[in-house]
Enzyme design. Structure first.
Site, short mmCIF file in Angstrom:
data_model
loop_
_atom_site.label_atom_id
_atom_site.label_comp_id
_atom_site.label_asym_id
_atom_site.label_seq_id
_atom_site.Cartn_x
_atom_site.Cartn_y
_atom_site.Cartn_z
N ARG A 226 0.85 -1.19 0.00
CA ARG A 226 0.00 0.00 0.00
C ARG A 226 0.88 1.24 0.00
O ARG A 226 1.90 1.30 0.71
CB ARG A 226 -0.92 0.01 1.23
CG ARG A 226 -2.03 -1.03 1.16
CD ARG A 226 -3.04 -0.70 0.07
NE ARG A 226 -4.01 -1.78 -0.16
CZ ARG A 226 -3.89 -2.70 -1.10
NH1 ARG A 226 -2.86 -2.68 -1.91
NH2 ARG A 226 -4.82 -3.63 -1.26
N GLU A 255 -3.76 7.85 -6.32
CA GLU A 255 -3.71 7.21 -7.63
C GLU A 255 -4.86 7.71 -8.49
O GLU A 255 -5.99 7.77 -8.02
CB GLU A 255 -3.79 5.69 -7.46
CG GLU A 255 -2.60 5.12 -6.67
CD GLU A 255 -2.64 3.60 -6.52
OE1 GLU A 255 -3.60 2.97 -7.03
OE2 GLU A 255 -1.73 3.04 -5.90
N HIS A 274 0.01 0.58 -10.45
CA HIS A 274 -0.74 -0.34 -9.60
C HIS A 274 -1.28 -1.52 -10.40
O HIS A 274 -2.45 -1.89 -10.29
CB HIS A 274 -1.90 0.40 -8.90
CG HIS A 274 -2.38 -0.32 -7.66
ND1 HIS A 274 -2.98 0.33 -6.59
CD2 HIS A 274 -2.36 -1.64 -7.30
CE1 HIS A 274 -3.32 -0.55 -5.67
NE2 HIS A 274 -2.94 -1.75 -6.08
#
Length: 314
Positions: A226, A255, A274
């Protein structure tokens, strides 16, 4: 009639299996206002579901199946208070994330970026970095499904592996296991540090200036857990001071990553959007969790795979 609301498209064969497991339930593929009061199960928590939840239109919800490993985007406290079971998709990404980590490390250690640039410039240059994973020490923060799989592959390369978890309870696959509290004293043993930490109150800003300072010069750092676990300014400082030689970052606090982020242009950083856990056959992988959980729910009223402990947030 109670229903299961599936907000992530599954294959027809998977829907048929769900109907067989839950013959007394209607399978819905989108929210229907008139049937929300009878929704017991939701697969995939979306912004639309969040709006319905906030409007108190899901009074009989009993179980939520997330399609990701991370669950910090859900209203965890409210779900907990109402006694709603939450399960995640932990484990379905273990092969792809393992391959990403190994790939990122080899990209740096074998200087693949420079090799490609040399090719594009038709330049024959043997002066490229040729380090190896063999005999390096890998320290994994968060030794769950992904961490154990990464350990298996790392050992195939001849690496020594240190695992870190909350309690320090021994993990069979790794060479040594330490608790998060103990881990700081062993950071200097690591040539490579990989974070697969979930987001919990204890892991926010976990990798800060103090912890980076405990690492040996030239450490390689990979974050596939994370973004909240890393203090970005401290990471950049560690890179600039050569405490870290390289960082591969797949997750971020915000993000998409902001266009003006200093991370983009840093020569020692590799950024990915990601997607380290992207699975080629995602629906099949996802159903390896959903299918057994639905069958268990049909038999016992409870899913059994990846049940979240709200006290731990994972």
């Amino acid at each position: 009639m109670p229903n299961i609301l599936i907000m992530r498209p599954l294959k027809d064969k998977h829907l048929d299996e769900i109907r067989q497991s839950l013959p007394d339930y209607e399978v819905l593929l989108e929210p229907e206002e008139a049937k929300l009061a009878e929704t017991e199960i939701i697969v995939h928590w979306t912004p639309d579901i969040q709006e319905l939840w906030e409007a108190s239109k899901l009074p009989n919800l009993k179980w939520v199946q997330a399609i990701s490993a991370g669950i910090n985007y859900l209203p965890l406290e409210e779900l907990h208070q109402k006694g709603i079971i939450l399960t995640n998709a932990s484990g379905i990404h273990k092969y792809t994330i393992t391959e990403y980590v190994i790939g990122a490390l080899l990209y740096y250690l074998r200087d693949f970026g420079k090799l490609k640039r040399n090719q594009e410039n038709q330049r024959w240059d043997v002066a490229v970095q040729t380090e190896q994973l063999h005999e390096k020490t890998l320290m994994i923060f968060g030794v769950g499904n992904i961490g154990r799989q990464l350990t298996v592959v790392a050992k195939a390369f001849g690496m020594r592996v240190i695992g870190v978890n909350t309690s320090g309870k021994k993990v069979e696959e790794v060479d040594e296991t330490y608790s998060q509290a103990e881990s700081t004293n062993h950071l200097k043993e690591a040539d490579v540090v990989v974070s697969i930490l979930p987001q919990t109150p204890q892991t926010i800003a976990f990798f800060d200036k103090e912890r980076f300072a405990k690492m040996k010069p030239g450490t390689l750092f990979v974050n596939v857990g994370r973004g909240s676990s890393v203090v970005i300014d401290d990471l950049i400082e560690a890179l600039n001071q050569d405490i870290l030689a390289f960082a591969a970052l797949d997750v971020f606090n915000n993000e998409p990553l902001e266009e003006d982020s200093p991370l983009w242009q840093h020569e020692k950083i590799m950024i990915s959007p990601h997607n380290s856990g992207s699975v080629a056959h995602f629906r099949e992988a996802l159903f390896s969790v959903i299918g057994p959980n639905v069958a268990s729910y049909a038999q016992n009223g409870k899913p059994t795979i990846n049940v979240i402990d709200y006290e731990k947030s994972y």
